[in-house]
Design a protein around this motif. Structure first.
Motif, PDB file in Angstrom:
ATOM      1  N   MET A  17      37.174  34.582  51.278  1.00  0.00           N
ATOM      2  CA  MET A  17      36.856  35.642  50.180  1.00  0.00           C
ATOM      3  C   MET A  17      36.126  36.112  48.773  1.00  0.00           C
ATOM      4  O   MET A  17      36.185  36.573  48.426  1.00  0.00           O
ATOM      5  CB  MET A  17      38.153  36.518  50.915  1.00  0.00           C
ATOM      6  CG  MET A  17      37.620  36.661  52.463  1.00  0.00           C
ATOM      7  SD  MET A  17      39.433  37.507  53.023  1.00  0.00           S
ATOM      8  CE  MET A  17      39.497  39.252  51.811  1.00  0.00           C
ATOM      9  N   ARG A  18      36.123  34.604  48.796  1.00  0.00           N
ATOM     10  CA  ARG A  18      36.114  34.884  47.017  1.00  0.00           C
ATOM     11  C   ARG A  18      35.173  35.297  46.114  1.00  0.00           C
ATOM     12  O   ARG A  18      35.493  36.291  45.392  1.00  0.00           O
ATOM     13  CB  ARG A  18      35.560  33.406  46.660  1.00  0.00           C
ATOM     14  CG  ARG A  18      35.830  32.763  45.277  1.00  0.00           C
ATOM     15  CD  ARG A  18      35.856  31.268  45.202  1.00  0.00           C
ATOM     16  NE  ARG A  18      35.065  30.629  46.286  1.00  0.00           N
ATOM     17  CZ  ARG A  18      35.690  29.006  45.976  1.00  0.00           C
ATOM     18  NH1 ARG A  18      36.058  28.551  44.913  1.00  0.00           N
ATOM     19  NH2 ARG A  18      35.509  28.703  47.666  1.00  0.00           N
ATOM     20  N   ASP A  19      33.929  35.502  46.653  1.00  0.00           N
ATOM     21  CA  ASP A  19      32.972  36.324  46.729  1.00  0.00           C
ATOM     22  C   ASP A  19      32.849  38.302  46.761  1.00  0.00           C
ATOM     23  O   ASP A  19      32.734  38.867  46.329  1.00  0.00           O
ATOM     24  CB  ASP A  19      31.624  35.924  46.851  1.00  0.00           C
ATOM     25  CG  ASP A  19      31.200  34.941  47.500  1.00  0.00           C
ATOM     26  OD1 ASP A  19      31.187  34.090  45.880  1.00  0.00           O
ATOM     27  OD2 ASP A  19      30.622  34.091  47.122  1.00  0.00           O
ATOM     28  N   VAL A  20      34.139  37.820  47.809  1.00  0.00           N
ATOM     29  CA  VAL A  20      34.358  39.839  48.004  1.00  0.00           C
ATOM     30  C   VAL A  20      35.592  40.377  48.360  1.00  0.00           C
ATOM     31  O   VAL A  20      35.817  41.262  47.908  1.00  0.00           O
ATOM     32  CB  VAL A  20      34.086  40.327  49.373  1.00  0.00           C
ATOM     33  CG1 VAL A  20      32.560  39.747  49.740  1.00  0.00           C
ATOM     34  CG2 VAL A  20      35.109  40.004  50.547  1.00  0.00           C
ATOM     35  N   VAL A  21      36.699  39.784  46.596  1.00  0.00           N
ATOM     36  CA  VAL A  21      38.227  39.732  47.064  1.00  0.00           C
ATOM     37  C   VAL A  21      38.887  41.014  46.409  1.00  0.00           C
ATOM     38  O   VAL A  21      39.093  41.474  46.124  1.00  0.00           O
ATOM     39  CB  VAL A  21      38.679  38.612  46.023  1.00  0.00           C
ATOM     40  CG1 VAL A  21      38.332  38.121  44.915  1.00  0.00           C
ATOM     41  CG2 VAL A  21      40.248  39.043  46.881  1.00  0.00           C
ATOM     42  N   ASN A  44      45.427  36.897  43.507  1.00  0.00           N
ATOM     43  CA  ASN A  44      44.306  37.250  43.773  1.00  0.00           C
ATOM     44  C   ASN A  44      43.784  38.782  44.333  1.00  0.00           C
ATOM     45  O   ASN A  44      43.025  38.672  44.455  1.00  0.00           O
ATOM     46  CB  ASN A  44      44.458  36.462  44.940  1.00  0.00           C
ATOM     47  CG  ASN A  44      44.169  34.822  44.592  1.00  0.00           C
ATOM     48  OD1 ASN A  44      42.651  34.241  44.150  1.00  0.00           O
ATOM     49  ND2 ASN A  44      44.735  33.336  44.988  1.00  0.00           N
ATOM     50  N   PHE A  45      44.934  39.206  44.596  1.00  0.00           N
ATOM     51  CA  PHE A  45      44.646  40.468  44.953  1.00  0.00           C
ATOM     52  C   PHE A  45      44.930  41.495  44.538  1.00  0.00           C
ATOM     53  O   PHE A  45      45.970  42.408  44.450  1.00  0.00           O
ATOM     54  CB  PHE A  45      44.990  41.233  47.277  1.00  0.00           C
ATOM     55  CG  PHE A  45      44.289  39.987  47.867  1.00  0.00           C
ATOM     56  CD1 PHE A  45      43.253  40.091  47.941  1.00  0.00           C
ATOM     57  CD2 PHE A  45      44.804  38.754  48.573  1.00  0.00           C
ATOM     58  CE1 PHE A  45      42.557  39.449  49.074  1.00  0.00           C
ATOM     59  CE2 PHE A  45      44.613  38.203  49.253  1.00  0.00           C
ATOM     60  CZ  PHE A  45      42.789  38.726  50.005  1.00  0.00           C
ATOM     61  N   ASN A  46      44.588  41.637  43.247  1.00  0.00           N
ATOM     62  CA  ASN A  46      45.524  42.217  42.368  1.00  0.00           C
ATOM     63  C   ASN A  46      45.037  44.369  42.193  1.00  0.00           C
ATOM     64  O   ASN A  46      45.653  44.529  40.975  1.00  0.00           O
ATOM     65  CB  ASN A  46      45.925  41.111  40.497  1.00  0.00           C
ATOM     66  CG  ASN A  46      44.584  41.433  39.861  1.00  0.00           C
ATOM     67  OD1 ASN A  46      43.584  41.299  40.637  1.00  0.00           O
ATOM     68  ND2 ASN A  46      44.261  40.761  39.218  1.00  0.00           N
ATOM     69  N   GLN A  47      43.984  43.889  42.719  1.00  0.00           N
ATOM     70  CA  GLN A  47      43.023  45.310  42.383  1.00  0.00           C
ATOM     71  C   GLN A  47      43.190  46.206  43.621  1.00  0.00           C
ATOM     72  O   GLN A  47      43.052  47.239  43.786  1.00  0.00           O
ATOM     73  CB  GLN A  47      42.250  44.934  42.973  1.00  0.00           C
ATOM     74  CG  GLN A  47      41.207  44.577  43.920  1.00  0.00           C
ATOM     75  CD  GLN A  47      41.076  43.234  44.406  1.00  0.00           C
ATOM     76  OE1 GLN A  47      42.043  41.838  43.864  1.00  0.00           O
ATOM     77  NE2 GLN A  47      41.168  43.268  45.508  1.00  0.00           N
ATOM     78  N   LEU A  48      44.501  45.971  44.699  1.00  0.00           N
ATOM     79  CA  LEU A  48      44.834  46.810  45.345  1.00  0.00           C
ATOM     80  C   LEU A  48      45.871  47.976  45.047  1.00  0.00           C
ATOM     81  O   LEU A  48      46.044  47.746  44.439  1.00  0.00           O
ATOM     82  CB  LEU A  48      45.637  45.981  46.852  1.00  0.00           C
ATOM     83  CG  LEU A  48      45.967  44.419  47.109  1.00  0.00           C
ATOM     84  CD1 LEU A  48      46.928  44.193  48.034  1.00  0.00           C
ATOM     85  CD2 LEU A  48      44.294  45.294  48.076  1.00  0.00           C
ATOM     86  N   ARG A  49      44.576  49.200  45.245  1.00  0.00           N
ATOM     87  CA  ARG A  49      45.512  51.120  46.265  1.00  0.00           C
ATOM     88  C   ARG A  49      46.412  50.449  46.943  1.00  0.00           C
ATOM     89  O   ARG A  49      47.474  51.002  47.061  1.00  0.00           O
ATOM     90  CB  ARG A  49      44.053  51.218  46.008  1.00  0.00           C
ATOM     91  CG  ARG A  49      43.204  51.461  45.300  1.00  0.00           C
ATOM     92  CD  ARG A  49      42.281  52.314  44.737  1.00  0.00           C
ATOM     93  NE  ARG A  49      41.678  52.091  43.810  1.00  0.00           N
ATOM     94  CZ  ARG A  49      41.687  52.691  42.652  1.00  0.00           C
ATOM     95  NH1 ARG A  49      42.850  52.639  42.028  1.00  0.00           N
ATOM     96  NH2 ARG A  49      40.641  52.441  41.580  1.00  0.00           N
TER      97      ARG A  49
END
Length: 105
Positions: A17-21, A44-49
């Motif tokens: 998922m590197r390109d869409v993470v 890796n998922f620091n943008q999660l809401r």
């Protein structure tokens, strides 16, 4: 990835998922068999809401949860927390924390 009997988050998914993470804002890992969430997952998922970890066997969160600077909702219901995860106090964007049905006294 809910209801998959996962014991850990599949590391191979980070690579796939590197390109869409960066576009992923909601992750549900509900009703698995997770005993911990890695620091790598948080960074890796620091943008999660929204993060749904309900129905696992978590007892604590990694210190790196504070890098989730856009997180507004975390569901930790039906886990094994014995106390409030203090790391969450450092996530100023949180609007909802669900710790229902844990072992908090």
């Amino acid at each position: 990835l809910s209801n998959c009997k996962l014991t850990t988050f599949p590391v191979a998914l980070f690579k796939l998922m590197r390109d869409v993470v960066a576009n992923i804002q909601i992750i549900s890992l509900e009703n698995n068999e997770l005993k911990f969430i890695s620091a790598d997952f948080m960074t890796n998922f620091n943008q999660l809401r929204e993060l749904n970890l309900a129905g696992n066997s978590l007892k604590q969160l990694p210190e790196e949860v504070k890098v989730l600077t856009q997180l507004t909702s975390i569901n930790l219901a039906r886990n094994k927390f014995s106390e409030f995860p203090q790391q969450l106090t450092e996530v100023s964007t949180l609007e909802l924390i669900n710790l229902e049905a844990n072992e908090i006294t």
